[in-house]
Structure formats: structure tokens, C-alpha cells
Design a protein around this motif. Sequence first.
Motif, PDB file in Angstrom:
ATOM      1  N   THR A   9       3.035  37.145  60.782  1.00 48.45           N
ATOM      2  CA  THR A   9       3.898  37.327  61.969  1.00 48.45           C
ATOM      3  C   THR A   9       3.258  37.893  62.954  1.00 48.45           C
ATOM      4  OG1 THR A   9       5.555  38.047  59.940  1.00 48.45           O
ATOM      5  CG2 THR A   9       5.962  38.960  62.287  1.00 48.45           C
ATOM      6  N   TRP A  10       2.356  38.690  63.209  1.00 45.57           N
ATOM      7  CA  TRP A  10       1.753  39.439  64.133  1.00 45.57           C
ATOM      8  C   TRP A  10       0.888  38.488  65.050  1.00 45.57           C
ATOM      9  CZ3 TRP A  10      -3.298  39.139  63.747  1.00 45.57           C
ATOM     10  CH2 TRP A  10      -3.846  39.226  62.629  1.00 45.57           C
ATOM     11  N   CYS A  11       0.232  37.545  64.341  1.00 52.78           N
ATOM     12  CA  CYS A  11      -0.774  36.831  65.050  1.00 52.78           C
ATOM     13  C   CYS A  11      -0.547  36.029  66.158  1.00 52.78           C
ATOM     14  CB  CYS A  11      -1.390  35.805  63.996  1.00 52.78           C
ATOM     15  SG  CYS A  11      -2.095  34.280  64.503  1.00 52.78           S
ATOM     16  N   PRO A  12      -1.038  36.254  67.302  1.00 54.70           N
ATOM     17  CA  PRO A  12      -0.591  35.767  68.613  1.00 54.70           C
ATOM     18  C   PRO A  12      -0.858  34.225  68.653  1.00 54.70           C
ATOM     19  CG  PRO A  12      -1.893  37.709  69.037  1.00 54.70           C
ATOM     20  CD  PRO A  12      -2.130  37.619  67.649  1.00 54.70           C
ATOM     21  N   PRO A  13      -1.953  33.577  68.185  1.00 57.61           N
ATOM     22  CA  PRO A  13      -1.816  32.133  68.063  1.00 57.61           C
ATOM     23  C   PRO A  13      -1.118  31.517  67.156  1.00 57.61           C
ATOM     24  CG  PRO A  13      -4.181  32.983  67.895  1.00 57.61           C
ATOM     25  CD  PRO A  13      -3.240  34.022  67.643  1.00 57.61           C
ATOM     26  N   CYS A  14      -0.597  32.322  66.088  1.00 60.33           N
ATOM     27  CA  CYS A  14       0.641  31.842  65.204  1.00 60.33           C
ATOM     28  C   CYS A  14       1.978  31.780  66.289  1.00 60.33           C
ATOM     29  CB  CYS A  14       0.729  32.630  64.189  1.00 60.33           C
ATOM     30  SG  CYS A  14      -0.623  32.813  63.011  1.00 60.33           S
ATOM     31  N   ASN A  15       2.133  32.799  67.091  1.00 54.47           N
ATOM     32  CA  ASN A  15       3.265  32.933  67.745  1.00 54.47           C
ATOM     33  C   ASN A  15       3.361  32.039  68.849  1.00 54.47           C
ATOM     34  OD1 ASN A  15       5.235  35.478  67.177  1.00 54.47           O
ATOM     35  ND2 ASN A  15       3.223  35.860  66.602  1.00 54.47           N
ATOM     36  N   LYS A  19       4.643  28.814  67.281  1.00 53.62           N
ATOM     37  CA  LYS A  19       6.016  28.801  67.106  1.00 53.62           C
ATOM     38  C   LYS A  19       6.783  28.551  68.703  1.00 53.62           C
ATOM     39  CE  LYS A  19       5.638  32.164  63.462  1.00 53.62           C
ATOM     40  NZ  LYS A  19       5.624  33.421  62.963  1.00 53.62           N
ATOM     41  N   ALA A  20       6.050  29.006  69.578  1.00 55.87           N
ATOM     42  CA  ALA A  20       6.646  29.054  70.822  1.00 55.87           C
ATOM     43  C   ALA A  20       6.550  27.381  71.602  1.00 55.87           C
ATOM     44  CB  ALA A  20       5.842  29.911  71.684  1.00 55.87           C
ATOM     45  N   THR A  21       5.662  26.982  71.043  1.00 62.15           N
ATOM     46  CA  THR A  21       5.159  25.510  71.909  1.00 62.15           C
ATOM     47  C   THR A  21       5.041  24.267  70.967  1.00 62.15           C
ATOM     48  OG1 THR A  21       2.731  25.950  71.402  1.00 62.15           O
ATOM     49  CG2 THR A  21       3.609  26.892  73.592  1.00 62.15           C
ATOM     50  N   LEU A  22       5.008  24.446  69.568  1.00 58.43           N
ATOM     51  CA  LEU A  22       4.829  23.376  68.757  1.00 58.43           C
ATOM     52  C   LEU A  22       5.943  23.083  67.406  1.00 58.43           C
ATOM     53  CD1 LEU A  22       3.321  20.937  67.636  1.00 58.43           C
ATOM     54  CD2 LEU A  22       1.902  22.481  66.220  1.00 58.43           C
ATOM     55  N   PHE A  23       6.322  24.254  66.982  1.00 56.01           N
ATOM     56  CA  PHE A  23       7.021  24.008  65.878  1.00 56.01           C
ATOM     57  C   PHE A  23       8.678  24.158  66.455  1.00 56.01           C
ATOM     58  CE2 PHE A  23       3.722  26.755  63.061  1.00 56.01           C
ATOM     59  CZ  PHE A  23       3.204  25.731  62.733  1.00 56.01           C
ATOM     60  N   ASN A  24       8.843  24.292  67.457  1.00 53.07           N
ATOM     61  CA  ASN A  24      10.480  24.207  68.049  1.00 53.07           C
ATOM     62  C   ASN A  24      10.449  22.891  69.011  1.00 53.07           C
ATOM     63  OD1 ASN A  24       8.721  24.623  70.388  1.00 53.07           O
ATOM     64  ND2 ASN A  24       9.861  26.468  70.885  1.00 53.07           N
ATOM     65  N   SER A  37       1.413  21.718  83.128  1.00 48.88           N
ATOM     66  CA  SER A  37       1.717  20.983  81.679  1.00 48.88           C
ATOM     67  C   SER A  37       1.286  21.812  80.772  1.00 48.88           C
ATOM     68  CB  SER A  37       0.913  19.268  81.922  1.00 48.88           C
ATOM     69  OG  SER A  37      -0.372  19.566  81.940  1.00 48.88           O
ATOM     70  N   LEU A  38       0.503  22.705  81.060  1.00 44.88           N
ATOM     71  CA  LEU A  38      -0.141  23.497  79.948  1.00 44.88           C
ATOM     72  C   LEU A  38       1.015  24.811  79.777  1.00 44.88           C
ATOM     73  CD1 LEU A  38      -3.772  23.717  81.001  1.00 44.88           C
ATOM     74  CD2 LEU A  38      -2.639  22.389  79.299  1.00 44.88           C
ATOM     75  N   SER A  39       0.986  25.206  78.517  1.00 46.43           N
ATOM     76  CA  SER A  39       1.775  26.525  78.424  1.00 46.43           C
ATOM     77  C   SER A  39       0.999  27.776  78.803  1.00 46.43           C
ATOM     78  CB  SER A  39       1.290  26.814  76.750  1.00 46.43           C
ATOM     79  OG  SER A  39       0.368  27.428  76.414  1.00 46.43           O
ATOM     80  N   ARG A  40       2.097  28.701  78.985  1.00 44.24           N
ATOM     81  CA  ARG A  40       1.516  30.125  79.678  1.00 44.24           C
ATOM     82  C   ARG A  40       0.212  30.558  79.036  1.00 44.24           C
ATOM     83  NH1 ARG A  40       7.194  31.258  80.139  1.00 44.24           N
ATOM     84  NH2 ARG A  40       7.971  31.502  82.288  1.00 44.24           N
ATOM     85  N   ALA A  41       0.183  30.672  77.703  1.00 43.01           N
ATOM     86  CA  ALA A  41      -1.078  31.012  76.953  1.00 43.01           C
ATOM     87  C   ALA A  41      -2.377  30.418  77.442  1.00 43.01           C
ATOM     88  CB  ALA A  41      -0.614  30.965  75.599  1.00 43.01           C
ATOM     89  N   ASP A  42      -2.198  28.871  77.620  1.00 39.99           N
ATOM     90  CA  ASP A  42      -3.235  27.990  78.039  1.00 39.99           C
ATOM     91  C   ASP A  42      -3.796  28.461  79.444  1.00 39.99           C
ATOM     92  OD1 ASP A  42      -3.822  27.158  75.323  1.00 39.99           O
ATOM     93  OD2 ASP A  42      -2.466  25.484  75.802  1.00 39.99           O
ATOM     94  N   THR A  48      10.725  35.226  78.437  1.00 42.42           N
ATOM     95  CA  THR A  48      11.942  35.522  77.639  1.00 42.42           C
ATOM     96  C   THR A  48      11.649  35.340  76.233  1.00 42.42           C
ATOM     97  OG1 THR A  48      12.957  33.313  78.076  1.00 42.42           O
ATOM     98  CG2 THR A  48      13.313  35.141  79.645  1.00 42.42           C
ATOM     99  N   ASP A  49      11.123  34.486  75.723  1.00 47.64           N
ATOM    100  CA  ASP A  49      10.920  34.166  74.203  1.00 47.64           C
ATOM    101  C   ASP A  49       9.775  35.371  73.501  1.00 47.64           C
ATOM    102  OD1 ASP A  49      11.272  32.074  72.017  1.00 47.64           O
ATOM    103  OD2 ASP A  49       9.074  32.463  71.996  1.00 47.64           O
ATOM    104  N   GLY A  50      10.417  35.951  72.483  1.00 46.98           N
ATOM    105  CA  GLY A  50       9.613  36.782  71.655  1.00 46.98           C
ATOM    106  C   GLY A  50       8.213  36.331  71.166  1.00 46.98           C
ATOM    107  N   HIS A  51       8.273  35.049  70.554  1.00 48.64           N
ATOM    108  CA  HIS A  51       7.100  34.509  70.256  1.00 48.64           C
ATOM    109  C   HIS A  51       5.900  34.476  71.375  1.00 48.64           C
ATOM    110  CE1 HIS A  51       8.567  34.089  66.207  1.00 48.64           C
ATOM    111  NE2 HIS A  51       9.521  33.197  66.657  1.00 48.64           N
ATOM    112  N   GLU A  52       6.465  33.648  72.227  1.00 49.81           N
ATOM    113  CA  GLU A  52       5.443  33.456  73.300  1.00 49.81           C
ATOM    114  C   GLU A  52       5.096  34.783  74.071  1.00 49.81           C
ATOM    115  OE1 GLU A  52       5.540  30.828  77.572  1.00 49.81           O
ATOM    116  OE2 GLU A  52       7.464  31.752  77.040  1.00 49.81           O
TER     117      GLU A  52
END
Length: 535
Positions: free
Chosen positions: A71-77, A80-85, A299-304, A349-353
Motif C-alpha cells: 500500500t505504501w510503496c511509491p512505485p506501486c502507487n 496504480k495511477a498510470t497503468l492499472f487504471n 507525454s510522461l507522467s509527473r513522477a517520470d 488530486t489523485d491519492g496514488h499519484e
Amino acid sequence: MRHPVRPARLPRAARAWLLAGALCLGAPWVQAAAPGPGVAWVSAAADADIERAFAQAKAEKKPLLLYWGATWCPPCNQLKATLFNRADFIDRAKSFVAVHIDGDRPGAQQLGARFKVRGYPTMILMAADGSEITRLPGEVDAPQVLSVLQLGLAGGRPVKAVLADARAGKPVSGPEWRMLAFYGWDTDEAQLVTAAERPALLAQLSRACPPAERQAATRLLLKALAESDDGKGIKPDAALRDRVRQLLADAAASRAQMDVVVNFAPDITKALAPEPGADRQALVTAFDAALQRLEVDASLSRADRLGALISRVALARIDLPPKTVQPKLPEALVQRVRAHVARDDQQITDGHERQAVITSGAYALGEAGLWAESEALLKANLAKSHSPYYLMSQLGSNARKQGQNDEALRWYAQAWEKSEGPATRLQWGASYFGALVDLAPQDAARIEQVARALFTEAAKDRAAFHERSARSLQRVGSKLEAWNQGPQQAAVLQRLHDGPQGLAAVCGKLEAADPQRVTCEGIAKGLLKKPSAPA
């Protein structure tokens, strides 16, 4: 992206009530939700769950995708924010059985041992018979993950067979070369090759890759360079440095290798130019230009994009001692970090992101020497995070780096108090315990109290001596051994070993045939070692 901070190494965790002896064991853990919407995720925490999932895969004649996360893992989140949805991932999921193993489910660490998964996140695509087709790269952007997933779904052979043919010079198809290039080498866990052998293997594969698969060959080369420290893998020369600089100057080529460029810029630079000087500076300049493009690539995510900025900071610090607290960086870069992180904090605004990006933003501020702003960001986001204990660990790390030892211990203790889930509680507790021994070695009473509490928690978890949990407890044991430098410490360790609630009793309750018993007894045996000589 490869996240730069995590509780155990903040670099991948006390309050007044604790000092008074009121040791809270944390809130009850609530099972995490499915990783994403629209997919029939099968939740697994025991062998029986896995067997049912494989039976379903065989009955439906589908492969199985296993996702191991927390649950806590940033790369896991980030996943969730960019792939699984994503709609295309949800649609593609109809072609496989999706299995989610939350590392904090009771007993889940035993499955970690079964599948040789350690780092969060790990994704494995398997045939219905259990053979691994490939380990997916969690650090690349979502479209690339989907592309690799599609290669595996299109009748891909097990990766071990493909690698064996590639090493033997036998025919390997273009898609299979791409599968090797995008294999999750960082999460391999010696399934294909040991970590020590990996640089040379990646270099060999890069040379053997056919001309038609130039992008795969380039990726393998960059990955080999990223792991080629201490003379392993590839020896640098002028031609190789020129080749990398040309790639970095090519916007399309560097975008295609985005994750390697972002995550390994300092490593590759040091591999190609081991000593400071003109060659290193030329590479730093080339990487910085490529990273500036990636930082603003919509084209990249905010994290990248933030990861690109973090790498720019790392390159600016490349010749400084690693523990430099107040680095002298270009003012324009410092202001860039400040503005970039503030914008992300305002817009997300997204919690996972938020869990994925804000934790990296706080790290970036600290690396730029903006410690007060890093602390303020983390504190302001505690109430917004679904796993605030992760941010508390970062606050502890920030304080420790600045020499604020009492403040560091308060945050580490609070992080442990608030942490949830058996594996996470042992991990955060071990982080706090390690800091306690390092920063307050004279506090024997508190050291004994925290160690005993951790052993008590371990006794309640049927998988406490598997995988991540076992490594957490082994760290506690190693810290106690190093701390044991005299009669007072030896008496503490004897008490932790003996008695109805001692570690020996915990080990004795494990079945003789259970491999966990060997691990437990190894830790317990260390408590009885003779005191070491003072450092």
C-alpha cells in the motif's frame, strides 16, 4: 521510476509516550483494495489461493500476471495511477488471470519466498504451468509496459529458454530480443543470473543483438553501463562515450530509453568517466540536456518528469561527497526544483499519484539543500497520504541527515507506531531500531524494549521469518550484535534470548521442518555471541 527513498534506507524508521514505556503496537491492518478498477484481480496470501488462480488459468487457457506490491510503496502507487487504471490495460487483462499479492497480507511473505519476489513492485507474467514468461519492468512508462506485456501474451517462450538460446548463439526472434531488453532485471532476484554476473551478461547480449533490433541493443548497452561500476561489464573508451552522447542528443532515441536515462544517469556517467575531468563533464552536459527535455515532456507522467529533475540534481552533485547536506548547486537548478515540486503539490488530486510524486518531491528538495521546504512539504501532506508513516520516515531521515538526532528518533518512532500490516510493521520497526542503536546507543532500556516488541510482533505473524520480514529481523539481530560491547549490553541480549517471551521461545514454536526456524535460530544464536570489542 526507480524511487530514490524508502524507509529502510532513507537511500530504498520517538515520541514522549515511548520514552515513558507506553509502546503502541499500531492500528489494526485493513486489507488493501484491488490495485485497479475494471480488472478481476484475484487476491492471494497463501499457497491455496495461488493454486486456485493457476487452476483458473489452466481452465481458461490463459497466462497469469502476478503483481507483488504494498500500500505504501511509491512505485506501486505510480503503477496504480498510470497503468492499472488505463482502459487498454483493463481490456488486455481479459487475456490473463490477474493475481494481486499484497506483501502485508498475513502469511504473504511466504509467497514472496515461493516466487522469489522481494522489491515492491514486481510483476511476473507466467504460463498456466507456472513457468515464468517474463518479469515486467516496473520503471518504464505505461505504454512500454503494455508493449512488453503484449509480447509475452503473444505466445512468448519462457525467458530462461530465450536467454539460454541467446547466450548459445542460437536463433532468437526480434520480439524475444525486445523481451530480453525490457526484462525486469532489477527484480530478477537471481532467477536468470546473479547480480555479480549481470553486467557482463547484459554487455554480451547487447553485442549479440542483431542490427534490426538496434533499440533493444542500445537498451541492453545502457543497462550494462548502469551496472558496470568497479570495472564490471563494459570498459569505457572514447568511442563508447561518443555513442552515448549521440544517443542523448537525439530527442527520439533518448525518449525511447527514457527510464534508463532518468534512473541511471549518474551511474552511466561514472561508468563511462570514472574520474572527474573533461570526459565526465561532457557526459554530464549531454545528460543534463536530455533530462531537461524529459522534464517537460508532457507525454510522461509527473513522477517520470520529476525523476528527470532529480537526476539533474544528482548529476550536479556527482563530484560532491554523498552526504553533503548543503550542496552548492546552480541557483537556476535550485529554483527549478522549488517551482517544479510546488506545482506538483498544487496540481495533484489523485491519492496514488500523490504518494508516488510528493515523496520524491520531498527528496528532491532535500538533495537541493532545501531542507526546511522538504520538511514543510512532508508535514503538509501527512493528512493527505493514505500511508503517512512513509512520510514520517522521510522526516526522520531528513532530521538525521542534518544531525538532529532526537528529532529523527521521534519521527522514526511515530512512523513505526502508525505503520500498518505485519511485514511493514517489522520493516518500519527495524528502521527505527537501527536508528535508535546508531543515535542513542546509551539508552539500553529503550533498545531492549523496542527489540522485545519487535520479537513479540514476529511471534504473531506466521510468515515473520520469510523474505522481507526475515531481513528486517535479521537487521535487528545484526544491530544487537554490533551494539553488544560490554556486560550491560550482554545482559540485555541474554534477556531478549531467554524467558517465555524471548526469541528462543519464538523459534521453538516453529515446526522443526519449517525453513523459518533456521532463520529464527540464526538470529537467536547471534544474541548469545560474546561482546565485541568497542569500536
